[in-house]
Design an enzyme around this catalytic site. Structure first.
Site, PDB file in Angstrom:
ATOM      1  N   ASP A 183       2.099   5.543  -2.117  1.00 23.97           N
ATOM      2  CA  ASP A 183       2.688   5.438  -3.464  1.00 23.97           C
ATOM      3  C   ASP A 183       2.329   6.636  -4.354  1.00 23.97           C
ATOM      4  O   ASP A 183       1.352   7.348  -4.107  1.00 23.97           O
ATOM      5  CB  ASP A 183       2.166   4.174  -4.174  1.00 23.97           C
ATOM      6  N   ASP A 184       3.114   6.776  -5.396  1.00 22.88           N
ATOM      7  CA  ASP A 184       2.856   7.640  -6.578  1.00 22.88           C
ATOM      8  C   ASP A 184       3.170   9.132  -6.396  1.00 22.88           C
ATOM      9  O   ASP A 184       3.048   9.891  -7.348  1.00 22.88           O
ATOM     10  CB  ASP A 184       1.403   7.516  -7.102  1.00 22.88           C
ATOM     11  N   HIS A 194       9.512   3.780  -6.910  1.00 17.04           N
ATOM     12  CA  HIS A 194       8.283   3.225  -7.525  1.00 17.04           C
ATOM     13  C   HIS A 194       8.290   3.447  -9.041  1.00 17.04           C
ATOM     14  O   HIS A 194       7.236   3.579  -9.642  1.00 17.04           O
ATOM     15  CB  HIS A 194       7.075   3.914  -6.855  1.00 17.04           C
ATOM     16  N   HIS A 205       5.631   5.086 -13.862  1.00 13.93           N
ATOM     17  CA  HIS A 205       4.538   4.192 -13.482  1.00 13.93           C
ATOM     18  C   HIS A 205       4.007   3.300 -14.609  1.00 13.93           C
ATOM     19  O   HIS A 205       2.796   3.131 -14.786  1.00 13.93           O
ATOM     20  CB  HIS A 205       3.380   5.015 -12.886  1.00 13.93           C
ATOM     21  N   TYR A 255       1.536  -1.359  -9.875  1.00 10.27           N
ATOM     22  CA  TYR A 255       0.470  -2.396  -9.933  1.00 10.27           C
ATOM     23  C   TYR A 255       0.942  -3.714  -9.296  1.00 10.27           C
ATOM     24  O   TYR A 255       0.292  -4.738  -9.460  1.00 10.27           O
ATOM     25  CB  TYR A 255       0.011  -2.678 -11.383  1.00 10.27           C
ATOM     26  N   HIS A 274      -2.277   5.824  -1.411  1.00 11.46           N
ATOM     27  CA  HIS A 274      -1.657   6.694  -2.423  1.00 11.46           C
ATOM     28  C   HIS A 274      -1.734   8.135  -1.953  1.00 11.46           C
ATOM     29  O   HIS A 274      -2.846   8.632  -1.711  1.00 11.46           O
ATOM     30  CB  HIS A 274      -2.365   6.508  -3.776  1.00 11.46           C
TER      31      HIS A 274
END
Ligand code: ZN
Length: 420
Positions: free
Chosen positions: A244-245, A295, A299, A336, A389
């Site tokens: 992710d991210d 995603h 965020h 989250y 991540h």
């Protein structure tokens, strides 16, 4: 003397005749005045006043005018003119009264009755135009009534057309969508006529039932498919690594190199803003056969946002990622893992499947390849979805060991869509 008497007699006769004639004219003028008064009574300012305009009044005036018409030969010229002008005025008042009644007939209370069509309203409007100059008050009032009627008929016709469009031969169209139904529903809501509204709502309920049944069928199919996939994932010892991210220069590149080395597939839940920042790297992820997923843009915790903001985060990021990678993501992982009704609604609307995880390596917190490895070792099972991540160097450093260990245990690394 005889002659004088004769002349006198002639004068007397003329005088009596003339006096009779004058009296007759006077009576006729009075009667015409009476008719004029009665006609005046039918007006309120310069418009025919419907509240005072009764059928008895009309009959009475008509019979008075008829009588005068019959006696017209005895009236002198000026009285004849007077009568004709009163007649004109009366016939105009009657016309106005009729038109007013016709316009009134269009409505049942303040709702246009079912039988009146757009053409009827247009015809009445054009009839009314005749009075535009001469009867200003009347014209303005009736024009507003007709404007209201026109609006109601338009809304009614639009709603009926939209609902009709959902059907073929009294059957709900096969390819009807929720959007079509919502649009027709919105239009039906505006319809004032209760019978029409009720009938439109009945039809819409039929469409709703059809769509609900279809959606349930689709969900059931998806559930079965997913069960099959999960079973296959267990049988074949599939594992989905998810990152992710990112994408992030350096760490993501290193992870891609390692995956290539192990011939492993993975899934990258990208941020829209990161994909925009590093389009080349985002494209490399897609080009190397990994799954590109969404995603959000920035965020945020989506549970704290309203539905429009959620839509913006989920939809704009989808197009930003598509722009960078050439692939439109159809998987979405809320930041989250924070889920809400708005997230579910927008996911449904935009056809994005929500994806979570079952093993959290806590890499953002521990920043420790060894601890990440231990967490996986403890929890791993066939079909696992592992969360990492790709923005942390320590996570990139952990991947070779994780891949080596799991591979030695017989696991195969696949896209997340192969296990959910
Ligand atoms: Zn995240």
């Amino acid at each position: 003397m005889r002659k004088i008497l004769f002349v006198f007699s002639v004068f007397l006769v003329i005088f009596v005749l003339a006096a009779g004639c004058t009296n007759k004219n006077k009576e006729a003028a009075e009667r015409i005045d009476t008719i004029q008064d009665k006609v005046d009574d039918l007006y309120d300012e310069d418009a025919a006043d419907i509240t005072d305009f009764s059928d008895e009044d009309t009959e009475e005036i008509e019979s008075l005018i008829d009588q005068e018409d019959e006696e017209k030969k005895d009236l002198n010229e000026s009285n004849t003119d007077n009568l004709e002008s009163v007649q004109d005025e009366f016939s105009q008042a009657k016309d106005l009264h009729t038109l007013e009644n016709q316009i009134d007939d269009v409505f049942d209370e303040d709702t246009v009755t079912e039988e009146y069509t757009k053409d009827d309203i247009t015809a009445l409007k054009s009839h009314l135009k005749k009075y535009k100059k001469s009867q200003t008050v009347f014209y303005e009032e009736q024009k507003n009534e007709l404007k209201d009627a026109e609006e109601q008929v338009k809304e009614r016709d639009e709603a009926s057309a939209a609902v009709d469009d959902l059907f073929t031969d009294h059957e709900v169209k096969e390819d009807v969508s929720r959007e079509d139904e919502d649009k027709a529903d919105e239009l039906a809501d505006k319809v004032k006529n209760k019978e029409i509204k009720d009938s439109l709502e009945d039809s819409l309920a039929e469409v709703d039932n059809y769509l609900t049944a279809k959606e349930e069928e689709e969900q059931e199919e998806k559930r079965k498919e997913s069960e099959q996939k999960q079973q296959e994932a267990k049988d074949k010892k599939y594992i989905a690594l998810t990152f992710d991210d990112g994408p992030e220069e350096g760490s993501t590149e290193q992870i891609l190199d390692t995956l290539q080395q192990y011939d492993a597939d993975a899934t990258f839940f990208m941020l829209g803003e990161k994909a925009q920042e590093n389009p080349g790297l985002a494209k490399r992820v897609a080009d190397e056969g990994h799954e590109v997923a969404n995603h959000s843009i920035t965020h945020p915790d989506l549970a704290n946002l309203d539905q429009n903001q959620v839509r913006n985060e989920m939809l704009d990021s989808q197009s930003q990622i598509e722009k960078a990678t050439g692939t439109k993501p159809n998987l979405f992982r809320p930041p989250y893992g924070s889920r809400s009704d708005s997230v579910d609604t927008v996911a449904n609307e935009t056809d994005q499947q929500l994806v979570f995880w079952d093993i959290d390596t806590m890499d953002w917190k521990n920043q420790d390849p060894q601890e990440m490895g231990e967490i996986i070792e403890e929890q791993v099972h066939p079909g696992s979805v592992i969360l990492m991540h790709d923005i942390h160097q320590t996570s990139a450093d952990a991947v070779p060991e994780i891949l080596a260990t799991l591979k030695s245990q017989g696991y195969e690394f696949v896209k997340v869509s192969d296990v959910i």
